[in-house]
Design a protein around this motif. Structure first.
Motif, PDB file in Angstrom:
ATOM      1  N   UNK A 330       0.826  -1.208   0.000  1.00 36.01           N
ATOM      2  CA  UNK A 330       0.000   0.000   0.000  1.00 36.01           C
ATOM      3  C   UNK A 330       0.863   1.262   0.000  1.00 36.01           C
ATOM      4  N   UNK A 331       1.930   1.268   0.786  1.00 33.36           N
ATOM      5  CA  UNK A 331       2.798   2.446   0.844  1.00 33.36           C
ATOM      6  C   UNK A 331       3.461   2.695  -0.504  1.00 33.36           C
ATOM      7  N   UNK A 332       3.971   1.625  -1.127  1.00 37.87           N
ATOM      8  CA  UNK A 332       4.593   1.785  -2.434  1.00 37.87           C
ATOM      9  C   UNK A 332       3.607   2.297  -3.469  1.00 37.87           C
ATOM     10  N   UNK A 333       2.385   1.752  -3.446  1.00 41.40           N
ATOM     11  CA  UNK A 333       1.361   2.201  -4.390  1.00 41.40           C
ATOM     12  C   UNK A 333       0.993   3.664  -4.153  1.00 41.40           C
ATOM     13  N   UNK A 334       0.919   4.076  -2.881  1.00 40.47           N
ATOM     14  CA  UNK A 334       0.589   5.456  -2.570  1.00 40.47           C
ATOM     15  C   UNK A 334       1.659   6.435  -3.017  1.00 40.47           C
ATOM     16  N   UNK A 335       2.922   6.075  -2.820  1.00 33.65           N
ATOM     17  CA  UNK A 335       4.022   6.943  -3.236  1.00 33.65           C
ATOM     18  C   UNK A 335       4.110   7.047  -4.757  1.00 33.65           C
TER      19      UNK A 335
END
Length: 414
Positions: A330-335
């Motif tokens: 999720x963090x990678x997708x958000x960034x």
């Protein structure tokens, strides 16, 4: 022989000498980092920054002349020298952050979220107003808290949404929606509709990937449309820009000037420092640098830059395809959504396909705090996507998220 980071025992037992740290510590850390970091993604980012340096060199004379018209005289290449300095600092920071392990990157992102959210609260009271908007704080340099809040926001939302693995009954959607509403309210006080839309895009992608039901997604889309409609009726700046966009603009509108500048160079451009339309283009080195690239280097170069952005997005998503950690996914997708969303909003504005938003082109536009903020974002992305190439993954990452609804439907039919 002692291991990396260990202490070498003293020779000659009983000598009483203090143990000495081996000199392999930093070298070993560097080897591990080089083995685990996404080298392709790093190379694409550095390529885009190099193209950005050339683009700022092309736009610097126009920016200096615009400043001169306001009574401030600077060298033609003042902005280029400043940009190179900020880029150097940004690269150092980006590499430093990418050395962090995943847990440390998460903690740093959460701290950044808390710190810059506090600064965002201060902007309406002590912020500096520029071009009719109050978005900056002055600390010896202009600092735009919302720029640094973006990566912290993505990390914070990813962390909260990952709590679902511990307890499915936790109201994580309520938490992240409340955070989004708070930030949207603070941004619209500036006002900053463009940043609000970008934050909303990050929020929407993350709740979508977290497995929100179709009914709730429809409700969220409706809520977003209501918010944009309210912005149109209650914020003059938003209404003016939307009306200008829908009405086609005039020869004096920034967006129309940007499009004319973009198309003036044809396919191959007029050549470095030979463009003339850029001299009348406001914010040529920041918001409208893509148009300067079109005039001086041609539409082919513009197309290449779009392809590099797409390659960065694709490379990062490929890294997440088999990620087995929900927070990292999720963090990678958000960034990635932050970088890609900001880039394509800026490009669409320059093409007169989107209302003007006052948003820079990541890794290319001139900027102090904006350059550092984007490099900070990339550093977090590189840290979170680091992985040992010799370890097998236990799940199929993004594939699982898209296959989960299909599997559920099959089980219900069975």
């Amino acid at each position: 022989m002692s291991g990396a980071g260990s202490f070498a025992p003293a020779r000659g037992g009983g000598s009483g000498r203090a143990p000495m740290a081996t000199s392999r510590n930093w070298a070993e850390h560097a080897r591990i980092w080089w083995r685990e970091v996404d080298k392709g993604l790093l190379a694409l980012v550095l390529l885009l920054m190099a193209l950005g340096t050339v683009a700022v060199a092309a736009a610097a004379p126009a920016a200096a002349e615009q400043l001169g018209r306001r009574g401030v005289t600077v060298s033609e290449f003042y902005y280029l020298r400043q940009h190179i300095m900020w880029q150097a600092l940004g690269i150092i920071g980006m590499i430093g952050v990418s050395f962090l392990d995943r847990d440390s990157a998460r903690r740093l992102g959460i701290l950044a979220f808390a710190g810059f959210l506090f600064l965002l609260f201060l902007v309406p009271f002590v912020g500096v107003e520029k071009n009719g908007a109050r978005r900056w704080l002055e600390f010896g340099m202009s600092l735009q808290p919302s720029e640094f809040l973006k990566p912290g926001f993505a990390i914070m939302l990813a962390w909260i949404l990952s709590w679902k693995l511990r307890d499915q009954n936790l109201p994580v959607l309520t938490f992240v929606t409340a955070i989004m509403a708070l930030i949207a309210g603070l941004l619209m006080l500036q006002p900053n509709l463009g940043a609000t839309i970008l934050f909303g895009g990050i929020w929407f992608v993350l709740v979508l990937l977290a497995g929100v039901s179709i009914q709730r997604i429809g409700g969220l889309i409706g809520l977003g449309l209501v918010a944009i409609t309210a912005a149109y009726f209650f914020y003059d700046n938003a209404r003016y820009r939307i009306d200008s966009f829908l009405g086609g603009g005039t020869a004096f509108d920034q967006v129309d000037l940007a499009q004319r500048t973009l198309l003036a160079g044809g396919w191959t451009g007029s050549g470095l420092w030979l463009g003339m339309r850029k001299m009348n283009l406001p914010e040529a080195h920041t918001d409208y640098i893509f148009s300067v690239i079109g005039e001086e280097f041609g539409l082919l170069m513009c197309g290449l830059i779009v392809l590099v952005y797409l390659a960065i997005i694709g490379k990062a998503l490929m890294r997440l395809v088999d990620e087995d950690n929900l927070f990292a996914l999720l963090a990678g997708a958000g960034l990635v959504t932050q970088i890609g969303g900001q880039a394509f909003i800026n490009i669409l504005v320059n093409l007169q396909l989107f209302p003007s938003k006052g948003m820079t082109l990541p890794l290319i536009s001139y900027g102090g705090s904006s350059t550092l903020a984007v490099c900070f974002t990339i550093g977090l992305l590189l840290a979170i996507t680091r992985r040992n190439p010799f370890l097998e993954r236990e799940s199929s990452g993004l594939k699982d998220l898209f296959e989960r609804p299909k599997l559920g439907a099959r089980e219900e039919r069975a």
